[in-house]
Design an enzyme around this catalytic site. Structure first.
Site, PDB file in Angstrom:
ATOM      1  N   HIS A  44      -7.281  -5.556  10.063  1.00  0.00           N
ATOM      2  CA  HIS A  44      -7.060  -5.283   8.639  1.00  0.00           C
ATOM      3  C   HIS A  44      -5.765  -5.928   8.158  1.00  0.00           C
ATOM      4  O   HIS A  44      -4.843  -6.166   8.939  1.00  0.00           O
ATOM      5  CB  HIS A  44      -7.107  -3.782   8.331  1.00  0.00           C
ATOM      6  CG  HIS A  44      -5.925  -2.961   8.750  1.00  0.00           C
ATOM      7  ND1 HIS A  44      -5.968  -1.595   8.883  1.00  0.00           N
ATOM      8  CD2 HIS A  44      -4.640  -3.310   9.071  1.00  0.00           C
ATOM      9  CE1 HIS A  44      -4.781  -1.146   9.242  1.00  0.00           C
ATOM     10  NE2 HIS A  44      -3.955  -2.155   9.369  1.00  0.00           N
TER      11      HIS A  44
ATOM     12  N   ASN B  14      -7.534  -3.743  14.251  1.00  0.00           N
ATOM     13  CA  ASN B  14      -8.917  -4.044  13.847  1.00  0.00           C
ATOM     14  C   ASN B  14      -8.990  -5.235  12.889  1.00  0.00           C
ATOM     15  O   ASN B  14     -10.024  -5.488  12.296  1.00  0.00           O
ATOM     16  CB  ASN B  14      -9.568  -2.802  13.211  1.00  0.00           C
ATOM     17  CG  ASN B  14      -8.859  -2.355  11.937  1.00  0.00           C
ATOM     18  OD1 ASN B  14      -7.897  -2.975  11.502  1.00  0.00           O
ATOM     19  ND2 ASN B  14      -9.332  -1.269  11.341  1.00  0.00           N
TER      20      ASN B  14
ATOM     21  N   GLU C 261      -9.783  -2.469   5.281  1.00  0.00           N
ATOM     22  CA  GLU C 261     -10.404  -2.273   6.590  1.00  0.00           C
ATOM     23  C   GLU C 261     -11.605  -3.211   6.744  1.00  0.00           C
ATOM     24  O   GLU C 261     -12.099  -3.760   5.758  1.00  0.00           O
ATOM     25  CB  GLU C 261     -10.853  -0.813   6.723  1.00  0.00           C
ATOM     26  CG  GLU C 261      -9.732   0.228   6.558  1.00  0.00           C
ATOM     27  CD  GLU C 261      -8.731   0.272   7.720  1.00  0.00           C
ATOM     28  OE1 GLU C 261      -8.693  -0.654   8.549  1.00  0.00           O
ATOM     29  OE2 GLU C 261      -7.972   1.252   7.789  1.00  0.00           O
TER      30      GLU C 261
ATOM     31  N   ASP D  93       0.820  -1.208   0.000  1.00  0.00           N
ATOM     32  CA  ASP D  93       0.000   0.000   0.000  1.00  0.00           C
ATOM     33  C   ASP D  93       0.856   1.261   0.000  1.00  0.00           C
ATOM     34  O   ASP D  93       2.061   1.214   0.202  1.00  0.00           O
ATOM     35  CB  ASP D  93      -0.970   0.003   1.198  1.00  0.00           C
ATOM     36  CG  ASP D  93      -0.322  -0.528   2.477  1.00  0.00           C
ATOM     37  OD1 ASP D  93       0.916  -0.445   2.605  1.00  0.00           O
ATOM     38  OD2 ASP D  93      -1.053  -1.022   3.356  1.00  0.00           O
TER      39      ASP D  93
HETATM   40  P1  PGA Z   1       2.081  -2.006  12.639  1.00  0.00           P
HETATM   41  O1  PGA Z   1       0.942  -2.009  11.531  1.00  0.00           O
HETATM   42  O2  PGA Z   1       3.094  -3.026  12.204  1.00  0.00           O
HETATM   43  O3  PGA Z   1       2.639  -0.613  12.591  1.00  0.00           O
HETATM   44  O4  PGA Z   1       1.447  -2.353  13.932  1.00  0.00           O
HETATM   45  C1  PGA Z   1       0.410  -3.208  11.083  1.00  0.00           C
HETATM   46  C2  PGA Z   1      -0.768  -2.945  10.195  1.00  0.00           C
HETATM   47  O5  PGA Z   1      -1.512  -1.978  10.413  1.00  0.00           O
HETATM   48  O6  PGA Z   1      -0.987  -3.745   9.269  1.00  0.00           O
END
Ligand code: PGA
Length: 249
Positions: free
Chosen positions: A140, A138, A145, A69
């Protein structure tokens, strides 16, 4: 195939094992196509990959990579862009060819065309051999999302409030107002197409999402639960991230 779970001693061991798997993949298939993630979780893994690649003399000259992304509106030179992150944390330390590192262009004028071209490039490159993933609190995966269709592919999305809050806690952006509201992201189906998936999660904050993804129902409300049907998916967890799993021996 159910999701394979490996609980490591700590976050350092998660990074060492993940890096080892990626290096092994590149050694077995020098023209490996990688799917890569950004965020806090894979940082240590990227450090370990550069250390191992140098120590064991593994070349990335024939490897290509696709990132999950990119924030909408950020140029690759912006310090919070994922292009910048990947350059600093991984690419500049390896002999991977810049032209083989693919990221979505957050400043593309025509997002639909940019996303379609990204999907086409992945397909033309033979598909992803190994996708390294993180998970949001959450549930995702990439910026898909909760509520995203399991069939979704690369597209422009709105970020959820939780994601904006999680990314403005000082680790990346300092203030929620600075976080872009949209991103270009690969879809759940794009990730699912990978031949192998290794998902990394560390810390208590991820425990509920991990338990739901592994043991809960397969539901679009929890995008990572899609991985339950993947033929070769491993979750590498530290004890805190694994702490809400109930079916472990
Ligand atoms: P993080 O993000 O490694 O910064 O916790 C993971 C994500 O949101 O996929």
């Amino acid at each position: 195939m159910p999701i394979k779970i490996q609980v490591c001693a700590d976050a350092q061991e998660v990074a060492r094992i993940a890096a080892g798997k990626l290096i092994e993949q590149v050694r077995d298939k020098p023209e490996t196509v990688l799917g890569l993630a950004t965020g806090s979780t894979p940082e240590q893994t990227y450090f370990e990959i550069t250390r191992l690649a140098e120590g064991e003399d593994v070349s990335f000259r024939r490897v290509s990579s696709y990132n999950m992304d990119e924030y909408r509106g950020l140029a690759g030179s912006h310090p919070q862009s994922y292009r910048y992150y990947m350059q600093e944390k991984l690419f500049k330390h390896l002999d991977i060819k810049p032209e083989n590192t693919h990221l979505l262009d957050g400043r593309a004028k025509d997002c639909a065309a940019e996303c379609a071209a990204f999907e086409a490039r992945i397909r033309a490159g033979g598909g992803i051999d190994l996708w390294l993933l993180g998970i949001g609190t959450n549930g995702h995966i990439a910026f898909n999302e909760p509520g995203s269709s399991f069939e979704c592919r690369t597209r422009l999305v709105d970020l959820s409030k939780e994601t904006i809050a999680a990314n403005s806690d000082g680790r990346f952006f300092k203030d929620p107002a600075e976080v872009p509201r949209q991103a270009l992201t690969v879809g759940i189906a794009t990730i699912f197409d990978a031949r192998k998936i290794v998902l990394l999660a560390t810390g208590e904050k991820k425990a509920a999402a991990i338990a739901a993804a592994v043991e809960g129902p397969r539901t679009q409300d929890l995008p990572a639960s899609r991985l339950q049907e993947h033929p070769d998916c491993l979750f590498l967890l530290d004890p805190a991230a694994a702490s809400k799993l109930t079916r472990r021996a």
